[in-house]
Every structure is written in structure tokens, then in C-alpha cells.
Design an enzyme around this catalytic site. Structure first.
Site, PDB file in Angstrom:
ATOM      1  N   ASN A   7     -17.682  19.027 -13.749  1.00 53.00           N
ATOM      2  CA  ASN A   7     -18.680  20.002 -12.956  1.00 53.00           C
ATOM      3  C   ASN A   7     -18.445  21.164 -13.910  1.00 53.00           C
ATOM      4  OD1 ASN A   7     -19.667  22.484 -11.386  1.00 53.00           O
ATOM      5  ND2 ASN A   7     -17.399  22.216 -10.282  1.00 53.00           N
ATOM      6  N   TRP A   8     -19.720  21.078 -14.551  1.00 53.04           N
ATOM      7  CA  TRP A   8     -19.577  21.899 -15.535  1.00 53.04           C
ATOM      8  C   TRP A   8     -19.899  24.053 -14.673  1.00 53.04           C
ATOM      9  CZ3 TRP A   8     -23.884  19.603 -19.652  1.00 53.04           C
ATOM     10  CH2 TRP A   8     -22.788  18.717 -19.738  1.00 53.04           C
ATOM     11  N   LYS A   9     -20.011  23.764 -13.396  1.00 52.36           N
ATOM     12  CA  LYS A   9     -20.584  25.385 -12.870  1.00 52.36           C
ATOM     13  C   LYS A   9     -21.770  25.725 -13.897  1.00 52.36           C
ATOM     14  CE  LYS A   9     -15.645  24.778 -11.946  1.00 52.36           C
ATOM     15  NZ  LYS A   9     -15.032  25.991 -11.147  1.00 52.36           N
ATOM     16  N   HIS A  92     -19.151  23.192  -2.570  1.00 58.55           N
ATOM     17  CA  HIS A  92     -17.334  22.992  -3.994  1.00 58.55           C
ATOM     18  C   HIS A  92     -16.852  24.469  -2.540  1.00 58.55           C
ATOM     19  CE1 HIS A  92     -15.680  24.876  -7.209  1.00 58.55           C
ATOM     20  NE2 HIS A  92     -15.741  23.907  -7.607  1.00 58.55           N
ATOM     21  N   GLU A  94     -16.144  27.195  -4.388  1.00 54.64           N
ATOM     22  CA  GLU A  94     -16.777  28.346  -4.901  1.00 54.64           C
ATOM     23  C   GLU A  94     -17.996  28.611  -3.993  1.00 54.64           C
ATOM     24  OE1 GLU A  94     -16.967  27.327  -9.269  1.00 54.64           O
ATOM     25  OE2 GLU A  94     -15.150  27.230  -8.785  1.00 54.64           O
ATOM     26  N   GLU A 161     -10.287  19.028  -3.077  1.00 60.56           N
ATOM     27  CA  GLU A 161      -9.990  19.641  -4.385  1.00 60.56           C
ATOM     28  C   GLU A 161      -9.466  21.294  -3.309  1.00 60.56           C
ATOM     29  OE1 GLU A 161     -12.839  19.675  -7.365  1.00 60.56           O
ATOM     30  OE2 GLU A 161     -13.819  21.128  -5.860  1.00 60.56           O
ATOM     31  N   SER A 201      -7.770  21.818 -11.887  1.00 65.86           N
ATOM     32  CA  SER A 201      -6.945  21.003 -13.004  1.00 65.86           C
ATOM     33  C   SER A 201      -6.461  20.130 -14.086  1.00 65.86           C
ATOM     34  CB  SER A 201      -5.577  21.724 -12.405  1.00 65.86           C
ATOM     35  OG  SER A 201      -5.869  23.726 -12.293  1.00 65.86           O
ATOM     36  N   GLY A 222     -13.642  20.593 -13.290  1.00 58.98           N
ATOM     37  CA  GLY A 222     -14.481  21.814 -14.184  1.00 58.98           C
ATOM     38  C   GLY A 222     -13.823  21.789 -15.206  1.00 58.98           C
ATOM     39  N   GLY A 223     -12.650  22.676 -15.897  1.00 61.52           N
ATOM     40  CA  GLY A 223     -12.882  23.161 -17.199  1.00 61.52           C
ATOM     41  C   GLY A 223     -11.977  22.164 -18.205  1.00 61.52           C
TER      42      GLY A 223
HETATM   43  C1  PEP Z   1     -13.428  22.259  -9.985  1.00 62.19           C
HETATM   44  O1  PEP Z   1     -14.352  23.142 -10.037  1.00 62.19           O
HETATM   45  O2  PEP Z   1     -14.160  21.526  -9.387  1.00 62.19           O
HETATM   46  C2  PEP Z   1     -12.822  21.810 -10.735  1.00 62.19           C
HETATM   47  C3  PEP Z   1     -11.744  20.783 -10.466  1.00 62.19           C
HETATM   48  O3  PEP Z   1     -12.400  22.661 -11.893  1.00 62.19           O
HETATM   49  P1  PEP Z   1     -11.137  22.577 -12.423  1.00 62.19           P
HETATM   50  O4  PEP Z   1     -10.884  21.369 -12.619  1.00 62.19           O
HETATM   51  O5  PEP Z   1     -11.331  23.696 -13.354  1.00 62.19           O
HETATM   52  O6  PEP Z   1      -9.849  22.863 -11.634  1.00 62.19           O
END
Ligand code: PEP
Length: 237
Positions: A7-9, A92, A94, A161, A201, A222-223
Site C-alpha cells: 500500500n503505497w498510499k 483502510h 485512513e 490492521e 508496521s 505500508g511504509g
Molecule cells: C497500512 O497503512 O496499511 C500499513 C499497514 O502501514 P504500515 O505498514 O506503514 O504500518
């Protein structure tokens, strides 16, 4: 098959998406080693993120709740499917927190995905406050309500999540992750094709232990998915 979704956001440009795809292609080589990979870029980057060899799928990060019409700024599920997406992230945290998306809206988005032939990656998870108040299970049950009208015969991906774990550097423990996913699997026990992901994370360092949690079929990342090397390292775990 285990599924790893990047997920590149709202990150990257066409050039950096292309560079990522080339690097991921080198990491993956001739095949993905029996796991499935999917990249979820912003819509304008879908083409740049595509693999001509089809070693990974494309996903979008959101779809409109309506099928078509005067909805300025929206992108329909049919458009995402036409652009080559196989999956759509829906709900999601967000989107829930920043854009006010709730159960009824998300149920409509899931229905639009079905009409367009997209497999929803439906995200659920409790906030820190809900967790501290002992409301994790109640929250998950409430969020899963959006799936009530969705035919259980359809393929479905659910991503657990926990909101407090997203982007915080503090992942859930394998024990907590397993407990939540087992609970979700029980609630959705009538589903014939269900994959359960964990997100929050995930890194190359913690991927192996999290993947050992019961019922974990992969990750939504994500990150750590912004780098092809670390995304591939997680998938190799
Ligand atoms: C996400 O936004 O779906 C996510 C899991 O982010 P991160 O891996 O950065 O916690």
C-alpha cells in the site's frame, strides 16, 4: 497462497514507480516463489507499477461507492478494473478516520467491487482507545457487519490492521495478531475463499514471526513497501 500487498498510499511518481517495478522484477526474477504479490499505487501510477510479465497484480487503494455519474473526483470500481486492478483496498483506517467512511458506505463500495470483478481487501482494526477499553473484539464484529450483504461464495481478503500499529513502528505481537485473525475466521466461517492479512508496521525483521501467527495468510504493508528490496524481503519471509 500467501498474499503480500504493498500500500503505497499517496507516495511516488511515475518515474519512481517504474524504478520500483524494475527493481522488484530483479528481486523476483523468474517467479514469486509460490506467493502472490500485489502493488496498490495511486491511480495515475497504475501503469508504471504494472508488470508486463504478470508476476504481481495491481490493486487500488479506494473505489467510489457509486457505480457511475456526477461524482467529481471519484474513481469507480469499473474504472479501476479497466485499468488492470484485480484487488481494491476498502475501508483502510485512513479512509475511515480522515474521510469519514463508515459501515454503510463501505458495504456499498464492496458491492461496487463485486459488480466490477474486483476482489475487496477489506480493512478492519481497533483504535488504541478501543483496545485499552477491551473493545477489540466488539470493534471487529461491528466492522465486519459491512460484509453482511456480500455473498459468501465470492473470494474475499480481510486485512486486520490495528490502527495503533499503522505507521507507528509498533506492530501487534504475533499472539495478538493470531487471536484477532482466529476470531475473524470464526465470524466469517461461511466463506469459501477467504484470506486474512495482518497490517501494521510489518518489516523484514518482524515478518517471519508475524507470519507464524495462526491464520495469517500474508500482509498489507505500508511504509516498508515503498522500497522494492524490503517489500521483496518481507515476501521472502
Ligand atoms: C497500512 O497503512 O496499511 C500499513 C499497514 O502501514 P504500515 O505498514 O506503514 O504500518
Amino acid at each position: 497462497m500467501k498474499l503480500f500487498v504493498a500500500n503505497w498510499k499517496m507516495h511516488k511518481t511515475r518515474a519512481s514507480a517504474r524504478a520500483f517495478a524494475e527493481e522488484l522484477g530483479r528481486e523476483v526474477g523468474g517467479g514469486t516463489g509460490g506467493v502472490e504479490l500485489a502493488l496498490a499505487p495511486s491511480y495515475p501510477l497504475l501503469d508504471a507499477a504494472r508488470d508486463p510479465q504478470g508476476r504481481w497484480a495491481l490493486a487500488c487503494q479506494n473505489v467510489a461507492a457509486e457505480a457511475e455519474g456526477a461524482y467529481t473526483g471519484e474513481v469507480s470500481a469499473a474504472m479501476a478494473a479497466d485499468a488492470g486492478c484485480a484487488y481494491a483496498i476498502v475501508g483502510h483506517s485512513e479512509r475511515r478516520r480522515l474521510f469519514g467512511e463508515d459501515g454503510p458506505v463501505l458495504a456499498r463500495k464492496i458491492a461496487r467491487c463485486r459488480e466490477a470483478g474486483l476482489v475487496p481487501i477489506y480493512c478492519i482494526g481497533e483504535t488504541a482507545e478501543e483496545r485499552d477499553a477491551g473493545l477489540t473484539a466488539t470493534t471487529l464484529v461491528r466492522q465486519l457487519d459491512a460484509l453482511v450483504g456480500d455473498a459468501p461464495s465470492r473470494p474475499l481478503v480481510v486485512a486486520y490492521e490495528p490502527v495503533w500499529a499503522i505507521g507507528s513502528g509498533r506492530s501487534a505481537s504475533a499472539e495478538d495478531c493470531g487471536a484477532a485473525l482466529v476470531h475473524v475466521a470464526e465470524i466469517l466461517s461461511d466463506r469459501r475463499d477467504l484470506r486474512l492479512l495482518y497490517g501494521g508496521s510489518v518489516t523484514p525483521e518482524n515478518a517471519r514471526s508475524l507470519l507464524a501467527a495462526p491464520r495469517t495468510d500474508g500482509f498489507l504493508i505500508g511504509g516498508a513497501s515503498l522500497s522494492a528490496t524490503s517489500f521483496a524481503a518481507i515476501a521472502r519471509a
